[in-house]
Enzyme design. Structure first.
Site, PDB file in Angstrom:
ATOM      1  N   SER A 116       8.450 -58.226  80.917  1.00  0.00           N
ATOM      2  CA  SER A 116       8.496 -57.068  80.034  1.00  0.00           C
ATOM      3  C   SER A 116       8.268 -57.523  78.604  1.00  0.00           C
ATOM      4  O   SER A 116       8.921 -58.430  78.118  1.00  0.00           O
ATOM      5  CB  SER A 116       9.861 -56.382  80.152  1.00  0.00           C
ATOM      6  OG  SER A 116       9.960 -55.316  79.242  1.00  0.00           O
ATOM      7  N   SER A 118       8.271 -50.371  76.177  1.00  0.00           N
ATOM      8  CA  SER A 118       8.383 -50.872  77.548  1.00  0.00           C
ATOM      9  C   SER A 118       8.112 -49.753  78.549  1.00  0.00           C
ATOM     10  O   SER A 118       8.672 -48.654  78.450  1.00  0.00           O
ATOM     11  CB  SER A 118       9.792 -51.438  77.772  1.00  0.00           C
ATOM     12  OG  SER A 118       9.952 -51.847  79.114  1.00  0.00           O
TER      13      SER A 118
END
Length: 1008
Positions: A107, A160
């Protein structure tokens, strides 16, 4: 590529395959570091692209860069994401086989940005038409919409992706993008109701609050402050320096328009309703919970299109079906809060799925003429996440990454399998009973299942596994894809609740009754009649992931491995420890080792020979012998060295990429020469045939066309002569009744008049101009003039506001009463009539009727005519004279006989009161600086419009007890009111000055 190696020695090699010490991890990372410091973020491992997130904008994504990589062999230019995109595109076009691009990494490593760059490249470089351009725009604009609804700020990444996305881009036989399809995976719905410290909810909530128009927020019942909403304050991070919510909001609204949304209002109602749901507060005793925030329920009822009372009951009770009977059981405080949060997650999650389906509908390929199309898949899915507190979502996310890593191993890193096969051992993976299966069993078993019982069952079932360790009430799972991976500590709190993902039946019933079009599609009424228990969230995710693996296995893959240089998102910082960890679990060293040890290219004989047979005279145009012999002849002619290739049973294996690309370059050169010969022969033949046909056709067409032109000219001359003749004859007979001789001329005159009238219509009501009509149209012209005037008057009246209308009505009454009758009337025209002329509002006035008008006046005593300042208050029933806050006299309108005023410019007037009223001592003599306004309002309030007398010279009034008084009016140079020697009240009025009433009306209108 080789020409670039010498110039780039100081910044490392462009392909790790060319590293001298390719087995050294330190050399691998040092090469990454050198290139990263020079802003060279892309490096190859064979055909695999390694991308390092620079955390800043680089000027390497311009249109010039796109053109540079368009249609170029993979290794001819420096590594770039455009090279991977172009290579997949050309492979799809030439080999007619579906492709997919797998983007993986942690991520924050730049996966989402990478997918956007690929879409932008295809949008720019692929062929386009008007319809194709629409699809391109929709493909590009789907990104900001999905990011707004599916992305959020986390500790690792400000943008994200909190869902997985697989997008198929569909291309027609021309290579133009004609459609697309998106599959979404496991939206992190829990983020709607809870965020860790330093994180935010989904972007769309902040964009709506920050960028929404005031009218929109007011309609949604929202305030421009995210701190007011419980679902947005838990992360304590309302603002992010790298995110501009206001500009992102404008981008999302534009994207929704491009995609073709027409349910914006319903969609925003749902987003606002989630925020209001978070603000629903509970109170009351345990077992008898009630909602204490009625305002939120009212907003929710309106936004969701449901009954407020039914929604309140559903949020405080649950429906239980026992032996065919439905019972409503009250919820305790914890259950009610959980039900509220479950509804919020369900509404948002299903709306997100609806949103993806809506985008898919706009991207659907609808052209039936070319049903066969090729596909390039683009996988942008969440990366490995290891937080301080990891829950059900991190478990699923990392399980997904584990499956993708296994796929990568199965397709590219088969060294372990090859070792087993070399030793003669059949390789079969050991099958374990997984955590998801145990979780589902615990969710479905009767009794009091809890997170603790789930943990105990895990210990009993998989407690002996080397990668599973329990620490008190937490479980640590080592996701071991390659050696030395970081362990993932998972806290199983609320695992069962999140896996069940259940919504009480009565809440579903309420949503099924919603008048919101989107929710009506999201909550299907068939769910209520379906008695089967829905699949758990983990099972659904596992099944969808299995389908994804099947999709990816059916396509030719390309890989982009994204690396995050540091955890602080700082440009230029290279964290070697963090990068070493990513290199390990991404398997990059193993990938490099396989690339250096094996063959870079392999193709079946028939495919290789079909593609490159034109490079050898013996194999061109067709090879008649065995395929293996043909390939051997071809490679011998091309000058392949023995160490550069191997011939297998059915395939040729080429070890070095440079060998293949040299062959490709030779093919490109050969294509040009072949094309030139074919074009020359075909052009000669086609031009000769075309010339003969053209010559024969031209002779026939010329003859035919000349005849056509001659006949047309003759016909035009006849028509012109007939027209001139009819016009002249009509002019001669123009004064006679309509007849065949003059009907053409009269029709022309009428037409000319109407066209002139169309161009010169009056612009406003005061414009009296009107074209002079011919005699035959005099009556019609008058009708048209009246209709035009009525239309302008109607348009003007329609624009008048209620306040202006009320003002004009009062002015009209004043005009009827005083125009040409009282000298100071013209001065009152430009002045607005107002409800009060007092500077302050007295307490006594507040106790009167709300329909009041107040004006300062001067009252003259009946004896001695002494002037006393007073206030005149007009109510619905009476006129009241007060002194400051003290009531002095009330005159009922029924007792008012009439009103007298002089014709001069003074402000004196007399209210004649009936002698039958014992409360009144006589008529009242008053003076007002706004006499026209005051008398007009008295006349309107008392309905005495016809009782106003305008006298010349003097006014007689009743003093009291049968006595009368007289007021004499004379003009003079200044205003003077005094008692005369004869006992009369003498009033000297100013001489009236000429005043333009039209100017007054203009000023009055300007003031309005």
């Amino acid at each position: 590529m080789e020409s670039a190696l010498t110039a780039r020695d100081r910044v490392g090699v462009q392909d790790f395959v060319l590293l001298e010490n390719f087995t050294s991890e330190a050399a691998f990372i040092e090469n990454l570091r050198k290139r990263f410091k020079e802003n060279l973020i892309y490096t190859y491992i064979g055909s695999v692209l390694v991308s390092v997130n620079p955390y800043k904008d680089l000027e390497i994504y311009t249109k010039n860069h796109m053109e540079r990589y368009r249609g170029v062999n993979f290794y001819e230019v420096s590594p770039h994401i455009y090279a991977v995109a172009d290579n997949s595109y050309r492979s799809m076009r030439t080999e007619r086989k579906d492709q997919c691009i797998l983007i993986s990494g942690e991520s924050g490593a730049g996966k989402t940005e990478a997918s956007k760059k690929i879409l932008q490249y295809y949008a720019f470089t692929c062929p386009a038409s008007e319809q194709v351009q629409t699809i391109k725009d929709r493909l590009l604009q789907s990104n900001p919409v999905l990011e707004a609804f599916g992305n959020a700020k986390t500790l690792r990444n400000d943008n994200s992706s909190r869902f997985g996305k697989y997008m198929d881009i569909q291309f027609d036989f021309k290579g133009a993008p004609v459609g697309g399809h998106i599959i979404n995976y496991l939206l992190e719905k829990s983020r709607v109701v809870h965020q860790n410290h330093g994180e935010r909810n989904f972007h769309i909530f902040y964009q709506l609050i920050e960028g929404g128009e005031e009218d929109l927020l007011r309609a949604l019942g929202l305030e421009r402050n995210p701190q007011q909403y419980q679902y947005l304050v838990k992360g304590n991070c309302p603002k992010v320096s790298s995110i501009n919510d206001r500009s992102d909001w404008k981008m999302v609204r534009k994207a929704l328009t491009v995609i073709g949304f027409n349910e914006d209002e319903e969609l925003l109602n749902i987003i606002a309703s989630v925020l209001h749901l978070g603000n629903v507060q509970y109170g009351g005793e345990e077992g008898n919970v009630c909602i204490t925030s009625d305002t939120q329920i009212k907003y929710l009822a309106r936004l969701l299109g449901v009954n407020g009372a039914v929604l309140t009951e559903a949020l405080t009770h649950k429906k239980i079906i026992a032996k065919g009977e439905e019972l409503m059981s009250p919820l305790n405080l914890e259950q009610a809060s959980s039900a509220r949060d479950a509804l919020s997650k369900a509404v948002y999650g299903r709306t997100f799925t609806w949103l993806v389906n809506k985008i898919n509908a706009s991207l659907t390929y609808t052209d039936d003429s070319h049903k066969n199309y090729s596909v390039i898949g683009l996988l942008d899915i969440y990366g490995f996440e290891v937080f301080q507190h990891n829950s059900f979502e991190q478990f699923c996310i990392n399980y997904c990454n584990e499956k993708l890593q296994q796929l990568f191993i199965e397709l590219t890193l088969k060294s372990e399998q090859e070792e087993y096969e070399a030793e003669g051992i059949t390789w079969e993976p050991e099958k374990f009973k997984g955590i998801i299966s145990i979780l589902d069993e615990e969710c479905l078993r009767p009794g009091d299942a809890s997170d603790l019982t789930f943990l105990e069952k895990l210990e009993d079932t998989v407690g002996g596994h080397a990668h599973f360790v329990t620490l008190k009430y937490c479980l640590a799972v080592d996701w071991l894809v390659v050696p030395d991976c970081k362990p993932l500590n998972i806290c199983p709190v609320r695992f069962l609740d999140k896996n069940n993902d259940l919504l009480f039946r009565n809440l579903k019933e309420v949503m099924c009754m919603s008048e919101n079009k989107i929710l009506n599609q999201c909550f299907d009424r068939e769910e209520l009649s379906d008695k089967k228990r829905p699949e758990t969230a983990a099972t659904q995710f596992k099944a969808s992931l299995a389908k994804l693996m099947e999709i990816l296995m059916s396509k030719e893959p390309s890989y982009i491995r994204c690396i995050k240089p540091n955890d602080s998102k700082q440009a230029g910082r290279f964290d070697e420890v963090l990068i070493r960890h990513q290199v390990k679990y991404l398997g990059l060293m193993e990938n490099l080792r396989v690339r250096r040890a094996g063959f870079a290219y392999r193709r079946r004989y028939e495919v290789f020979l079909q593609r490159y047979k034109s490079l050898c005279p013996d194999t061109w145009p067709n090879w008649q012998g065995k395929l293996a012999d043909g390939v051997a002849t071809l490679v011998k002619h091309l000058g392949y060295k023995p160490e550069e290739y191997k011939l297998g049973r059915s395939k040729i294996f080429i070890r070095f990429p440079k060998t293949l690309f040299a062959t490709e370059e030779a093919l490109e050169t050969r294509k040009h020469s072949l094309a030139t010969k074919l074009q020359a022969g075909w052009r000669g033949y086609s031009q000769k045939s075309k010339y003969q046909k053209l010559r024969t056709s031209a002779i026939a067409i010329q003859a035919w066309w000349r005849g056509i032109l001659a006949r047309r000219r003759a016909q035009r001359r006849r028509q012109a002569a007939d027209t001139i003749r009819r016009f002249i004859k009509g002019f001669i007979y123009r004064h006679r009744e309509r007849c065949p001789e003059n009907e053409y001329f009269l029709d022309y005159v009428r037409y000319s008049f109407l066209m002139k009238l169309h161009r010169n219509l009056p612009k406003n009501v005061l414009d009296k101009s009107w074209p002079t009509p011919p005699a035959a149209l005099a009556e019609a012209s008058e009708h048209l003039r009246k209709l035009c005037m009525q239309n302008m008057v109607w348009s003007y009246c329609k624009k008048i506001s209620p306040e202006w209308k009320h003002q004009m009505e009062q002015k009209m009454i004043a005009s009827e009463l005083f125009k040409d009758k009282k000298d100071n009337y013209p001065q009152s025209v430009p002045k607005l009539f107002v409800s009060t002329r007092l500077s302050t509002t007295f307490f006594l006035l507040q106790q009167m009727s709300c329909e009041t008008c107040t004006v300062p006046v001067t009252k003259y005593d009946r004896k001695g005519y002494k002037a006393r300042p007073r206030q005149l208050l007009l109510t619905a029933n009476s006129a009241v004279i007060i002194e400051e806050t003290k009531l002095k006299q009330r005159i009922d309108y029924g007792a008012l006989k009439g009103i007298s005023v002089s014709s001069l410019s003074d402000g004196l007037f007399v209210l004649h009161v009936s002698s039958d009223d014992n409360k009144q001592k006589g008529d009242v003599v008053l003076q007002s600086d706004h006499v026209i306004e005051t008398l007009t309002k008295i006349a309107i309030c008392s309905d005495k419009i016809n009782s106003i007398n305008i006298n010349q010279g003097s006014i007689t009034f009743t003093v009291g007890q049968g006595k009368e008084g007289i007021i004499d009016f004379t003009p003079g140079s200044e205003l003077l009111v005094a008692k005369a020697k004869n006992g009369h009240l003498s009033v000297v009025s100013l001489l009236n000055l000429p005043h333009s009433q039209s100017d007054g009306f203009s000023k009055l209108k300007a003031e309005m």
